[in-house]
Motif scaffolding. Structure first.
Motif, mmCIF file in Angstrom:
data_model
loop_
_atom_site.group_PDB
_atom_site.id
_atom_site.type_symbol
_atom_site.label_atom_id
_atom_site.label_comp_id
_atom_site.label_asym_id
_atom_site.label_seq_id
_atom_site.Cartn_x
_atom_site.Cartn_y
_atom_site.Cartn_z
ATOM 1 N N ILE A 87 0.843 -1.195 0.000
ATOM 2 C CA ILE A 87 0.000 0.000 0.000
ATOM 3 C C ILE A 87 0.878 1.246 0.000
ATOM 4 O O ILE A 87 0.594 2.219 -0.679
ATOM 5 C CB ILE A 87 -0.971 -0.006 1.197
ATOM 6 C CG1 ILE A 87 -2.016 -1.096 0.992
ATOM 7 C CG2 ILE A 87 -1.634 1.352 1.384
ATOM 8 C CD1 ILE A 87 -2.987 -1.260 2.123
ATOM 9 N N ALA A 88 1.954 1.206 0.766
ATOM 10 C CA ALA A 88 2.870 2.346 0.826
ATOM 11 C C ALA A 88 3.427 2.664 -0.559
ATOM 12 O O ALA A 88 3.512 3.826 -0.947
ATOM 13 C CB ALA A 88 3.994 2.070 1.816
ATOM 14 N N SER A 89 3.777 1.643 -1.313
ATOM 15 C CA SER A 89 4.328 1.893 -2.650
ATOM 16 C C SER A 89 3.271 2.489 -3.588
ATOM 17 O O SER A 89 3.596 3.253 -4.485
ATOM 18 C CB SER A 89 4.904 0.607 -3.239
ATOM 19 O OG SER A 89 3.886 -0.348 -3.434
ATOM 20 N N ILE A 105 -7.593 2.069 -0.038
ATOM 21 C CA ILE A 105 -7.644 2.343 1.400
ATOM 22 C C ILE A 105 -8.590 1.360 2.080
ATOM 23 O O ILE A 105 -8.318 0.874 3.166
ATOM 24 C CB ILE A 105 -8.047 3.807 1.656
ATOM 25 C CG1 ILE A 105 -6.914 4.721 1.180
ATOM 26 C CG2 ILE A 105 -8.357 4.037 3.138
ATOM 27 C CD1 ILE A 105 -7.267 6.183 1.128
ATOM 28 N N GLY A 106 -9.717 1.047 1.456
ATOM 29 C CA GLY A 106 -10.594 -0.007 1.940
ATOM 30 C C GLY A 106 -11.494 0.363 3.102
ATOM 31 O O GLY A 106 -11.759 -0.454 3.968
ATOM 32 N N LEU A 157 -0.448 8.819 5.647
ATOM 33 C CA LEU A 157 -1.037 9.364 4.427
ATOM 34 C C LEU A 157 -2.092 10.364 4.877
ATOM 35 O O LEU A 157 -2.985 10.018 5.652
ATOM 36 C CB LEU A 157 -1.680 8.244 3.607
ATOM 37 C CG LEU A 157 -2.437 8.643 2.352
ATOM 38 C CD1 LEU A 157 -1.472 9.204 1.300
ATOM 39 C CD2 LEU A 157 -3.187 7.452 1.789
ATOM 40 N N ARG A 158 -1.970 11.613 4.424
ATOM 41 C CA ARG A 158 -2.960 12.644 4.777
ATOM 42 C C ARG A 158 -3.934 12.822 3.628
ATOM 43 O O ARG A 158 -3.540 12.902 2.468
ATOM 44 C CB ARG A 158 -2.284 13.987 5.053
ATOM 45 C CG ARG A 158 -1.688 14.099 6.410
ATOM 46 C CD ARG A 158 -1.341 15.524 6.764
ATOM 47 N NE ARG A 158 -0.286 16.057 5.893
ATOM 48 C CZ ARG A 158 -0.005 17.345 5.777
ATOM 49 N NH1 ARG A 158 -0.696 18.246 6.443
ATOM 50 N NH2 ARG A 158 0.977 17.753 4.993
ATOM 51 N N ILE A 159 -5.209 12.916 3.981
ATOM 52 C CA ILE A 159 -6.270 13.198 3.015
ATOM 53 C C ILE A 159 -7.095 14.344 3.576
ATOM 54 O O ILE A 159 -7.416 14.361 4.768
ATOM 55 C CB ILE A 159 -7.151 11.958 2.778
ATOM 56 C CG1 ILE A 159 -6.322 10.860 2.126
ATOM 57 C CG2 ILE A 159 -8.371 12.299 1.926
ATOM 58 C CD1 ILE A 159 -7.052 9.558 1.946
#
Length: 173
Positions: free
Chosen positions: A86-88, A155-156, A121-123
């Motif tokens: 997920i990071a990639s 993200i799920g 991860l910022r959203i």
């Protein structure tokens, strides 16, 4: 991936909220105290299947109908050490958050977790008087890239309101 912090400003019954959930959380309160509003804010930011033609913002979504103050929802999602795939996928938007909540540049996956730091991860969601929400990555600051449906699917996140059949909703998801 788990929620490390949520900030909500001017959304429905919430004027301002900063919340850092633990591993297990219980949200309780009286009627109209903002419990569902927290989950609806998460849903607006992360649900890839929201039909925007039915779920758009109105003046009633602004705290006390104050449309001159924008709605701002910021989520910080923590990526664990086992979530390297997920990071990639989100590589250009990742940051390192130190224990004091400061953001540092992300260089290397293995180095990110040193000194009790977290890979995050910022959203961010912003909505002004146009009533059209924008959901984007605040990093890099020079380019507010919109969060796509595919990225939300990665993200799920899934929120099932109490008036829906959970088995039917899970079957769809």
């Amino acid at each position: 991936m788990k929620i490390a912090r949520i900030s909500i400003e001017n959304f429905r019954s919430i004027k301002k909220l900063e919340y850092q959930p633990d591993d297990i959380n219980l949200i309780i309160g009286g009627n109209n105290s903002g419990k569902t509003t927290i989950f609806k804010a998460l849903d607006f930011c992360l649900n890839p299947y929201i039909p925007w033609y039915r779920e758009s913002f109105t003046e009633f979504d602004f705290h006390k109908r104050e449309t001159d103050t924008p709605i701002v929802i910021e989520l910080i999602l923590e990526i664990g050490t086992v979530e390297k795939d997920i990071a990639s996928y989100f590589d250009e938007h990742l940051e390192v958050m130190d224990p004091k909540g400061r953001f540092l540049p992300y260089e290397d996956f293995e180095e990110a977790f040193k000194d009790n730091n977290k890979l995050v991860l910022r959203i961010k969601l912003e909505c002004d008087t146009t009533f059209t929400p924008t959901i984007f990555y605040p990093k890099p600051e020079s380019n507010k890239k919109t969060v796509s449906r595919d990225e939300k699917e990665k993200i799920g996140f899934l929120y099932i309101p109490s008036n829906r059949d959970p088995l039917r909703e899970l079957a769809f998801y």
